[in-house]
Motif scaffolding. Structure first.
Motif, PDB file in Angstrom:
ATOM      1  N   VAL A  30      66.030  80.323  36.034  1.00 34.12           N
ATOM      2  CA  VAL A  30      65.311  79.843  34.840  1.00 34.12           C
ATOM      3  C   VAL A  30      65.191  78.320  34.865  1.00 34.12           C
ATOM      4  CG1 VAL A  30      65.560  79.561  32.341  1.00 34.12           C
ATOM      5  CG2 VAL A  30      65.852  81.830  33.369  1.00 34.12           C
ATOM      6  N   THR A  36      54.078  87.775  38.558  1.00 31.60           N
ATOM      7  CA  THR A  36      53.685  86.441  38.106  1.00 31.60           C
ATOM      8  C   THR A  36      54.678  85.408  38.611  1.00 31.60           C
ATOM      9  OG1 THR A  36      52.830  85.228  36.195  1.00 31.60           O
ATOM     10  CG2 THR A  36      54.988  86.221  35.939  1.00 31.60           C
ATOM     11  N   ASN A  37      54.227  84.162  38.533  1.00 31.78           N
ATOM     12  CA  ASN A  37      55.117  83.025  38.783  1.00 31.78           C
ATOM     13  C   ASN A  37      55.170  82.140  37.562  1.00 31.78           C
ATOM     14  OD1 ASN A  37      54.453  83.495  41.915  1.00 31.78           O
ATOM     15  ND2 ASN A  37      56.391  82.402  41.580  1.00 31.78           N
ATOM     16  N   PHE A  38      56.385  81.876  37.117  1.00 32.87           N
ATOM     17  CA  PHE A  38      56.529  80.989  35.970  1.00 32.87           C
ATOM     18  C   PHE A  38      56.665  79.533  36.410  1.00 32.87           C
ATOM     19  CE2 PHE A  38      58.360  85.093  34.511  1.00 32.87           C
ATOM     20  CZ  PHE A  38      57.355  85.402  33.608  1.00 32.87           C
ATOM     21  N   PHE A  96      64.069  85.759  35.355  1.00 33.16           N
ATOM     22  CA  PHE A  96      63.823  84.862  34.211  1.00 33.16           C
ATOM     23  C   PHE A  96      64.203  85.504  32.877  1.00 33.16           C
ATOM     24  CE2 PHE A  96      61.572  80.997  35.573  1.00 33.16           C
ATOM     25  CZ  PHE A  96      61.475  81.248  36.927  1.00 33.16           C
ATOM     26  N   PHE A 151      58.842  83.648  28.587  1.00 36.81           N
ATOM     27  CA  PHE A 151      58.492  84.277  29.866  1.00 36.81           C
ATOM     28  C   PHE A 151      58.141  85.759  29.680  1.00 36.81           C
ATOM     29  CE2 PHE A 151      61.934  81.165  31.224  1.00 36.81           C
ATOM     30  CZ  PHE A 151      61.038  80.207  31.690  1.00 36.81           C
ATOM     31  N   HIS A 152      58.998  86.474  28.934  1.00 42.08           N
ATOM     32  CA  HIS A 152      58.904  87.939  28.928  1.00 42.08           C
ATOM     33  C   HIS A 152      58.883  88.528  27.527  1.00 42.08           C
ATOM     34  CE1 HIS A 152      59.483  88.888  33.164  1.00 42.08           C
ATOM     35  NE2 HIS A 152      60.399  87.953  33.230  1.00 42.08           N
ATOM     36  N   ARG A 184      59.824  77.968  26.085  1.00 38.89           N
ATOM     37  CA  ARG A 184      58.669  78.634  26.672  1.00 38.89           C
ATOM     38  C   ARG A 184      59.015  80.105  26.894  1.00 38.89           C
ATOM     39  NH1 ARG A 184      56.606  77.906  32.920  1.00 38.89           N
ATOM     40  NH2 ARG A 184      55.243  79.746  32.873  1.00 38.89           N
ATOM     41  N   ALA A 215      58.639  87.494  38.870  1.00 47.16           N
ATOM     42  CA  ALA A 215      58.880  88.732  38.121  1.00 47.16           C
ATOM     43  C   ALA A 215      57.889  89.771  38.608  1.00 47.16           C
ATOM     44  CB  ALA A 215      58.697  88.504  36.620  1.00 47.16           C
ATOM     45  N   ILE A 269      54.401  87.340  30.390  1.00 45.87           N
ATOM     46  CA  ILE A 269      53.968  88.696  30.711  1.00 45.87           C
ATOM     47  C   ILE A 269      54.762  89.670  29.841  1.00 45.87           C
ATOM     48  CG2 ILE A 269      53.238  88.144  33.056  1.00 45.87           C
ATOM     49  CD1 ILE A 269      55.781  89.448  34.108  1.00 45.87           C
TER      50      ILE A 269
END
Lengths: 386, 386, 386, 386
Positions: free
Chosen positions: A167, A213-215, A267, D155-156, D153, A247, D259
């Motif tokens: 993270v 996806t890519n964060f 994440f 993420f999920h 932020r 993810a 996402i």
């Protein structure tokens, strides 16, 4: 005189430690079919290798894995390496007739896996792929309950494997985050476990729809010498591109009509090694959480009306898989114990000339699903597993 | 050349197994100050002793503990026996200058304990009493948090140790249920652990009011050869009287003004090894449950208003006591690991010529509280701890 | 034409609100035997009384409770007052032939309670004491299960009622903290509930051993006008002595051979209204937590071996007590709903000329246990309930 | 003199009951801007309508909703009907200038929804769509925490809405299981709630990949007169085809880069009304479970290292949204309370001439996502939300 099996291990980091412990501990708690001898440890760095071997009681060391696999006194090659190196070592070992205890995920891709499987079959060696969670007593109990019909027809599989170790954007670009060394991110590392459990508990997967996806796109370059046990450090200010997904989510149809979902991520802030699954069927349901791995939640529609509920089975008594070898009921076991169970069953497979599961065939099947997932994510459409 | 310590163990049942595992495992995961050598195992029954020694790698065997403690090559005597036998073995071992790793509860009564302590002190041996739960990482973390002031002034200690292994009236009259062999029931077996934790976490106990009872007065006589691991069988139809309590409850005042409660029972249907405690203080609170022993619940009044709540600390990361030696965060450990921590610290105490806690002094203090409890229960009035 | 019952309520604070809501809501969700009419609200302060009456739809107001109880049009007197005032109002109401719905704890002492009971019986009025938790569906379900024999012979009752609203030493000396206005602290306020549940679920209590303490001896004087809903403020700098206990613990023997423990405190940091109980029996066990009051944990020894565990019954389906009147299964209810159930059953008792429990007889029995507890705590010895 | 608003409700089943309760209860616990008057109840069946109106205190009845919406004395039309009927009633009501309180899901399709929204806007009426879970205090708290930046932020988003009321194949083919009356299955009924929460908490959805399935293709025809509250019965032996999905899963990308996943099913054995969501962000995480709706789990990366963990905020104290109007901290509320909060805010919107959310605009957005989901499931590919 007792039968012995000489083990040669390749890899000295997290998995080297976990496997070594299993080889040592198995004969203490179980009546193994043959005594595993910690014969040779193999690693590239002489100094750390020596220290590792001494700590764990490996009798000899070897810095070249090719020499190790060629040694006639070795019965078992234990591949405790990152996936990038499995293919080469496994092929060579199988060709030398060594039985293989291989860490997951099986390989970089299904082509490698196919070849690894073929060579193992051709050379009639026992091959085991270490999706260790199958041998957690609560998971093995879930399998038994499904096989006994307690859950009935299965409708749903819902699984998440959630961690949070990257993270922080300053976490460096270790080998796990680059495609050339890891092939993929949590899709390989985490979903390989999850798909294995789904194959084990539910059955074959027929279609996959995935999203990745890519964060965080760029990270500081890593000082790889520090990358063990998720405590990596960066070197200098340079940055590089993250080339695997952060993810990976999948929706699947099983061949038997059940549907399922998978969620793998690095994440999920607060989740350290959070593997959970839910199984819902016509007669009952099962819930599992790896962070409370001694427990299995069970709901039975066959309980009397008004008295139904999710019950927590503490899978620690002698009736539960593997548990008669450990402690009295209520005394929990930990992460490392499933490795011991794997070693016991693997040795048994060798001695009885049986196969063991999961093996390279299972690993190949897993990789096909994972690859279908990546393809689906790329094409934004469902992929049918051939 | 590395320092070694030769261990002689007396006792080959449940605790013999748990201790043997700890001696073997400690040097694998920890940098021990000296290497423990599993030198001699001692038990009365030759056949089962041989099997035990071979399974666990004890180099030699001895059927007479007196011979064992007299051997000059032995540094440590590990007393893995029922409490009835601690006194005699410990006295002899101390007189021979052996360091002692002793299973709990310390003795049959405080008179024995006083003498055991005195002889150990006279002979300057390291003595350790295995109240192992102190070294569970979550419990050690609780202690650290209290010492750091995170909980503030402590108001309440609420503890229960609940099992259910004798709920069935056909469970036989094993040694644990007879006063001449066990001295007491859960007051000795379970509350000794609970009082040790209270001493460790809260402080000295000043007064005790207790209540004990028997739910089942007579049981079938036991076939003692089957009494290991709580799976005893009866022999014949004859019955005998249960001469220890089935449950023991205590209310206490601590010297520091806190108050506390203890509940120990073998009749809590559904609880297998259910040790829970709750600590409430002026700044925060802590909750623990041994069946989820990797978790510590923490409530902080210093969190922002409206955002306070009991949080589950998964005590598995490198910052938590002992955990940097095991696995990455989120990978839990089990019951047996606290024994390993005890062995590591015990060896360290020997090598650094320090004391270790809990020791026979702590054990004596515990027995005084437990005895006061039995006295209080008999007299139906509060007893002041002298 | 439908039967009606005119209600007069005395008290306009927290309990005035909770009771008013129950009177209004009962006929909406249940088929009540008679329609309760919110006729007269009574309070000392004209302004706040008017506001209260208007908010809740009480048709008239009265500032003198003596006038209220004398009104011939009133059928029911609802005593929603602190315990200090119950005696006087209840006696007067009963003498006027009013049925009484009385908030707990019943009175300041058992002498008052005896007289209250006698006068009610003499005047043949229905008397109800609002230990509302009995009518929480999960608790009523527990009672049903015990009566059905699902738990078997009961061994253990373990109960705690934990709050934390006076942990802060600056919380003022409200009426609840002074003996002349409250008689006792959590022993009255909280343990009255707990003992009622024990009487309901387990049976009569035969002996009591208790321990009480004060953690904070002095507090700022209170501005009583702010004392509603636990949000009191102090006035000025003056301090006064806390004359009731801060925590009260009891060990008890039940007449049927079970044993039990009680813990009541206002110093359990993090617990807001934490009432939990555990019941262990020869066939099964039950666990309850008021903060998750829709759930009942049930363990059955009659489940198959290896598949036993504590199951969470979500007591929200139509088979559960009272629940067919609320929402579909899985839609939970809250704190206030048990008051509605009490009103429904109370009206039913009036219309069918039956008694309802708990009533003043139960309240008297509770107070005798609580008084025995205080006596025991003072004398440091067990007290036998006469 | 106080402002009043006359309400006319259409629908007398489960939602008629839940809404009636909310209209009655709102002014008791909250200071509403205007007093809602339960003026007219409307239903097709005269007898059950009369009973309903009397039970809940609706002053008048009407069997033709067209007459109701035409009445000049009505300010608010409450649409407590199945989705099939929303369009027609809402259009007519808006054209008459009535404010609309509409049950979810908004309509049969987005075309209807668009028109409903337009007519409402043209006639400047306040329109509210009853996705009530937004006003559960713990959910409203989650929103506040996200807005305050506590989660960072995101993420999920991981959400499941799981029920089990049609697992039994003998459950009949009620209107909810036929496309012509329900449009869709859990995708409409359950995922509409879930998508609303996602819009509320995370933001707009950009793409959808979905999977739907049917586990049971045919069911006995239903006796629709029994279909209230999920306790339907079949009539005769004839069977009909299930024409809506039994389960609907979606993977989504949010416009902000997060996402998410959704899982809605009526086949999750053991789950009654199990709506759970997980939100993971760069600073913290939030977990919610509707069956424990008073609790919000919160993990903060800003807590000190080694002391982090998921904490359970019991969202019942005065600092939590809506809760200062109910009971003291620790006294939980239930399912119906969020309806009360909606009524309070809706009245406030009318009186202050503001909009309220969620409204028909939000409902339209939800339906577009749900429709995209069904399209995606049919085409086996991702659909971009326009």
């Amino acid at each position: 005189m007792e039968k012995q099996l000489n083990v040669g291990i390749v890899g000295t980091k997290f998995m080297g430690k976990a496997h070594s412990n299993a080889w040592k501990k198995a004969p203490l708690f179980f009546d193994v079919s043959a005594q595993p001898i910690l014969k040779v440890a193999c690693g590239r760095h002489e100094a750390s290798l020596k220290e590792f071997a001494q700590q764990w009681g490996w009798q000899e060391t070897e810095t070249d894995w090719k020499k190790l696999v060629a040694r006639p006194d070795i019965d078992i090659i234990d591949i405790a390496l990152p996936q990038q190196l499995h293919y080469e070592v496994a092929l060579a070992a199988a060709k030398e007739g060594k039985h293989i205890f291989c860490e997951k995920p099986l390989a970089m891709n299904s082509q490698q896996a196919e070849e690894m499987l073929k060579v193992c079959e051709d050379h009639k060696v026992v091959h085991y792929l270490n999706h260790n969670y199958r041998r957690t007593p609560a998971v093995a109990l879930a399998k038994r309950m499904i096989d006994e019909g307690k859950i009935g027809r299965i409708f749903h599989w819902r699984c998440a494997y959630q961690q949070d170790w990257i993270v922080d954007p300053s976490f460096p670009l270790t080998w796990q985050l680059r495609k050339e060394t890891a092939q993929a991110g949590p899709q390989w590392d985490l979903n390989s476990h999850a798909v294995d459990l789904a194959h084990f508990l539910i059955g074959d997967i027929a279609t996959v729809s995935a999203l990745t996806t890519n964060f965080i796109k760029e990270r500081p370059l890593a000082d790889e010498s520090t990358s063990g046990n998720l405590k990596a450090e960066s070197k200098g200010d340079a940055k590089g591109e993250v080339t695997v997904e952060d993810a990976a989510l999948m929706l699947v149809q099983f061949a038997n009509g059940a549907i399922g979902s998978f969620e793998a991520t690095r994440f999920a802030t607060g989740k350290k090694n959070g593997l959970t699954f839910e199984i819902y069927g016509s007669k009952g349901s099962l819930l599992f959480d790896l962070e409370r791995m001694n427990e299995l939640q069970y709901y039975s529609r066959e309980d009397a009306e008004g008295y139904q509920g999710f019950r927590t089975i503490l899978a620690t008594d002698g009736s539960h898989p593997y548990m008669q070898h450990w402690w009295p009921a209520g005394h929990i076991i930990g992460y490392e114990h499933a490795f011991v169970h794997a070693v016991v069953d693997f040795i048994d497979a060798i001695e009885t000339k049986q196969t063991i599961t999961p093996n390279f065939s299972d690993g190949l099947k897993i990789l096909r699903v994972l690859e279908a997932g990546l393809t689906s994510a790329e094409r934004h459409q469902q992929v049918i597993i051939s």
